[in-house]
Write an enzyme that holds these catalytic residues in place. Structure first.
Site, PDB file in Angstrom:
ATOM      1  CB  CYS A   1      -0.955   0.006   1.190  1.00 24.24           C
ATOM      2  SG  CYS A   1      -2.224  -1.266   1.062  1.00 24.24           S
TER       3      CYS A   1
ATOM      4  CG  HIS B   1     -12.212   7.450 -12.963  1.00 21.69           C
ATOM      5  ND1 HIS B   1     -13.473   6.938 -12.733  1.00 21.69           N
ATOM      6  CD2 HIS B   1     -11.564   6.528 -13.716  1.00 21.69           C
ATOM      7  CE1 HIS B   1     -13.582   5.771 -13.346  1.00 21.69           C
ATOM      8  NE2 HIS B   1     -12.438   5.491 -13.940  1.00 21.69           N
TER       9      HIS B   1
ATOM     10  CD  GLU C   1      -8.563  -0.415   0.718  1.00 20.84           C
ATOM     11  OE1 GLU C   1      -7.817  -1.432   0.662  1.00 20.84           O
ATOM     12  OE2 GLU C   1      -8.186   0.648   1.206  1.00 20.84           O
TER      13      GLU C   1
END
Length: 118
Positions: free
Chosen positions: A25, A69, A108
């Site tokens: 991550c 986005h 996620e």
């Protein structure tokens, strides 16, 4: 207690720079996030709803305009771009509009999520 949930989705990137460099991550990466907003009420309204699902459309517009986005580090202006933080921010946004909001869950992946429920 009556509960309803509505699901929304967005795609975005983030990077947790404060993690060790070998942590996955810590690298720039993205997710196809799923947001679930739960509303609860002890009684139903005159139409038999906790709240009409259509009234939650402003959340879709908010997500589309501010998160979809996007690079979440830029959106939040810092490294606090965990699902936990996103859930709390969206909870606060929703609670200011709909008092019945009881929780927000941010996934996620289909197998990982964080939930904010005060």
């Amino acid at each position: 207690m009556y509960r309803i949930t509505k699901e929304f989705a967005f795609s975005a990137s983030h990077q947790l720079k404060h993690l060790p460099g070998d942590h996955p991550c810590a690298r720039l990466h993205g997710h196809n996030y799923v947001v679930e907003v739960e509303l609860a009420a002890a009684e139903l309204d005159a139409n038999g709803f906790v709240r009409d699902y259509r009234e939650l459309a402003p959340l879709k517009a908010h997500i589309d305009e501010t998160l979809d986005h996007r690079h979440l580090n830029d959106v939040f202006g810092d490294d606090r771009v965990t699902s936990e933080h996103i859930a709390r921010v969206l909870y606060d946004w929703c609670k200011a509009r709909w008092p019945e909001v009881s929780a927000v869950r941010v996934s996620e992946t289909p197998k990982t999520w964080a939930e904010y429920r005060p």
